[in-house]
Scaffold this active site. Structure first.
Site, PDB file in Angstrom:
ATOM      1  N   CYS A   1     -34.240 -42.843   7.968  1.00 57.57           N
ATOM      2  CA  CYS A   1     -34.167 -44.293   7.742  1.00 57.57           C
ATOM      3  C   CYS A   1     -35.522 -44.978   7.715  1.00 57.57           C
ATOM      4  O   CYS A   1     -35.838 -45.700   6.767  1.00 57.57           O
ATOM      5  CB  CYS A   1     -33.286 -44.936   8.800  1.00 57.57           C
TER       6      CYS A   1
HETATM    7  C1  UDX Z   1     -33.742 -46.192  13.170  1.00 55.46           C
HETATM    8  C2  UDX Z   1     -33.562 -47.582  13.789  1.00 55.46           C
HETATM    9  O1  UDX Z   1     -33.916 -47.514  15.186  1.00 55.46           O
HETATM   10  C3  UDX Z   1     -32.119 -48.054  13.633  1.00 55.46           C
HETATM   11  O2  UDX Z   1     -31.983 -49.376  14.125  1.00 55.46           O
HETATM   12  C4  UDX Z   1     -31.759 -48.013  12.141  1.00 55.46           C
HETATM   13  O3  UDX Z   1     -30.426 -48.449  11.939  1.00 55.46           O
HETATM   14  C5  UDX Z   1     -31.967 -46.620  11.583  1.00 55.46           C
HETATM   15  O4  UDX Z   1     -33.323 -46.205  11.802  1.00 55.46           O
HETATM   16  P1  UDX Z   1     -33.195 -43.710  13.918  1.00 55.46           P
HETATM   17  O5  UDX Z   1     -33.850 -43.306  12.651  1.00 55.46           O
HETATM   18  O6  UDX Z   1     -31.900 -43.103  14.281  1.00 55.46           O
HETATM   19  O7  UDX Z   1     -32.958 -45.288  13.941  1.00 55.46           O
HETATM   20  O8  UDX Z   1     -34.214 -43.345  15.084  1.00 55.46           O
HETATM   21  P2  UDX Z   1     -35.133 -44.138  16.101  1.00 55.46           P
HETATM   22  O9  UDX Z   1     -34.558 -44.041  17.450  1.00 55.46           O
HETATM   23  O10 UDX Z   1     -35.483 -45.475  15.606  1.00 55.46           O
HETATM   24  O11 UDX Z   1     -36.435 -43.203  16.063  1.00 55.46           O
HETATM   25  C6  UDX Z   1     -37.154 -43.016  14.860  1.00 55.46           C
HETATM   26  C7  UDX Z   1     -38.342 -42.113  15.076  1.00 55.46           C
HETATM   27  O12 UDX Z   1     -39.323 -42.761  15.850  1.00 55.46           O
HETATM   28  C8  UDX Z   1     -38.022 -40.799  15.786  1.00 55.46           C
HETATM   29  O13 UDX Z   1     -38.708 -39.765  15.140  1.00 55.46           O
HETATM   30  C9  UDX Z   1     -38.554 -41.011  17.185  1.00 55.46           C
HETATM   31  O14 UDX Z   1     -38.936 -39.811  17.804  1.00 55.46           O
HETATM   32  C10 UDX Z   1     -39.751 -41.916  16.907  1.00 55.46           C
HETATM   33  N1  UDX Z   1     -40.124 -42.763  18.053  1.00 55.46           N
HETATM   34  C11 UDX Z   1     -39.273 -43.724  18.509  1.00 55.46           C
HETATM   35  C12 UDX Z   1     -41.368 -42.599  18.640  1.00 55.46           C
HETATM   36  O15 UDX Z   1     -42.173 -41.735  18.212  1.00 55.46           O
HETATM   37  N2  UDX Z   1     -41.722 -43.409  19.672  1.00 55.46           N
HETATM   38  C13 UDX Z   1     -40.885 -44.374  20.161  1.00 55.46           C
HETATM   39  O16 UDX Z   1     -41.275 -45.080  21.115  1.00 55.46           O
HETATM   40  C14 UDX Z   1     -39.616 -44.533  19.570  1.00 55.46           C
END
Ligand code: UDX
Length: 458
Positions: A274
């Site tokens: 996403c």
């Molecule tokens: C995201 C959005 O959070 C969500 O609201 C939307 O509907 C879809 O896209 P998602 O892709 O499921 O959700 O994952 P998310 O929890 O946002 O994490 C995305 C990436 O960021 C992951 O690879 C995660 O490891 C990374 N991340 C997240 C970090 O590196 N550091 C953080 O502090 C948070």
């Protein structure tokens, strides 16, 4: 709207299926509509086609209670009160989104409504760029159905903010509901539905235009990605500063109520299907609208380079990677999912292989999906301890709880050269350093931390 509400959900993927089973659990009659007959057969037998916590139990219950049925026949939508469009919007070459599935869903919905006069609200949940509901979806619905809002066919934009690994929770307890439409009655009716669905837990509802709702979704994801790229930028600075640790800086930053603690975990970068797709789409959309979004570009570029810093740290320690054995713990783009789409592990492992290393990997859920990508170019382990066995470096690539529980001594005993690179900041450096393991981590300064300087805030 009440419990006898009938709902169609078009598209049973990572958004549609969790949404459908949560609606069914609340007692609505839900019809799931998808073109993929193999997926439909699995769902009809109560088997979830992908891993998502709690999805399997919700699905089994929904199917056995008869509240949820699935079909590829979109004419079943004719009697529904609400039709949710939750089909995917894949990236096209260049980063813009492919609206084909949304257009197909709108066409099917419109056709299914030709012969009825039942009022229906069509709800666009799919992530679409501003103007899509008004300029693409509505004309198709009106053309195919021969109906308009005057004849009971309404349209709302209602983006979702579901996270993989938390999808069921995010459907049941979202932070907010955003409803966009020109039709204030439709907004009110959709809000009534959500009042019934969430009961006492109704979150704040934002009622607005289609375009604001559509843009909110992109801005939301862009902001989250910005927070992560920002803290990764600070991490890259901290790595070069003796006695600095980005985790402590992030903790202190997050205590500022204007900033907040979430999405400040430094690491190998954000991945997943996403954020990457949505930031690309926002960048392309913005440029096409006449504004060059340099902040968004910097967020994307920072992320694209982030995992390379980790490879550099390994090379600095091991020298050439030729014939070095690297173990990788975590393949999915984050914990609690089997999703490999946009996972940082893919470019990371590809680079390690290109540099001549051999790679052994372990993931609690994503191994089957990883095999489709890497085939026999890497070795797959069935547990983390076998994975690290005899390796020269172990990289932590996702923040799985299972990895957090591994004691440092287990690495020391099994590795050929005990060297851990914590790319998700799940370990306390001191625990590794004090038993003589070479330990590096994203955003950890060049001088080993001393007791009292690092994790005391946590
Ligand atoms: C995201 C959005 O959070 C969500 O609201 C939307 O509907 C879809 O896209 P998602 O892709 O499921 O959700 O994952 P998310 O929890 O946002 O994490 C995305 C990436 O960021 C992951 O690879 C995660 O490891 C990374 N991340 C997240 C970090 O590196 N550091 C953080 O502090 C948070």
């Amino acid at each position: 709207m009440h419990r006898m509400t009938t709902i169609s959900v078009f598209g049973l993927g990572q958004v549609g299926l969790p949404t459908a089973v949560c609606f069914a659990k609340k007692g609505y009659r839900v019809i799931g509509i998808d073109e993929d007959t193999r997926k439909l057969e699995m769902i009809a037998r109560g088997h979830a086609p992908f891993f998502e916590p709690h999805l399997a139990e919700y699905l089994k219950r929904a199917i056995s209670s008869d509240a949820f049925s699935v079909t590829n026949d979109s004419s079943s939508n004719a009697q529904s009160d609400l039709a949710f469009i939750s089909v995917g919007t894949a990236s096209k070459e260049g980063g813009s989104i492919d609206l084909k599935c949304v257009e197909d869903a709108a066409t099917s919905i419109g056709r299914s409504l030709q012969s009825t006069h039942v009022p229906q609200i069509v709800v666009v949940k799919s992530t679409v760029t501003p103007g899509t509901a008004r300029n693409v979806v509505r004309p198709i619905l009106e053309r195919e159905s021969g109906r308009t809002s005057q004849s009971g066919l309404s349209l709302c934009s209602n983006p979702e903010f579901l996270r993989e690994g938390m999808a069921i929770r995010d459907v049941e307890v979202p932070d907010k509901i955003v409803i966009g439409s020109d039709d204030s009655l439709a907004i009110r009716r959709l809000e009534e539905f959500y009042k019934d669905f969430h009961a006492k837990n109704l979150p704040p509802v934002v009622r607005t235009t289609h375009e604001n709702a559509e843009l909110t979704k992109y801005a939301n994801n862009a902001f989250l990605a910005t927070k992560v790229s920002f803290i990764n930028c600070v991490a890259n600075i901290a790595e070069r500063v003796p006695f600095a640790d980005v985790d402590v800086v992030a903790k202190a930053l997050g205590l500022d109520s204007r900033i907040g603690p979430q999405f400040l975990k430094a690491g190998l970068g954000w991945g997943g299907p996403c954020l990457t797709k949505d930031l690309d789409a926002l960048r392309v959309f913005s440029k096409a609208s006449g504004y060059s979004p340099e902040l968004i570009e910097a967020v994307i570029n920072t992320n694209a380079g982030q995992w390379r810093s980790a490879v550099q740290l390994i090379k600095n320690t091991l020298g050439t990677l030729r014939d070095k054995r690297i173990s990788v713990l975590g393949l999915a783009f984050k914990a609690e999912t089997d999703d490999m789409r946009g996972s940082i592990s893919v470019p990371l492992i590809t680079e390690l292989l290109a540099a001549g290393a051999t790679v052994t990997a372990y993931d609690p859920a994503a191994t089957d999906n990883a095999k489709v990508i890497f085939g026999d170019r890497i070795t797959y382990s069935c547990n983390p301890m076998l994975c690290v066995n005899q390796s020269d470096c172990c990289i932590i690539a996702t923040e799985c709880d299972e990895f957090k529980a591994i004691p440092p001594s287990a690495f020391a005993e099994r590795m050929r050269f005990p060297f851990v690179l914590d790319g998700r900041r799940i370990y306390d450096a001191n625990q590794f350093l004090k038993i003589g393991i070479k330990f590096l981590a994203t955003g950890l300064g060049s001088v080993p931390v001393v007791p009292g300087s690092s994790k005391d805030l946590h």
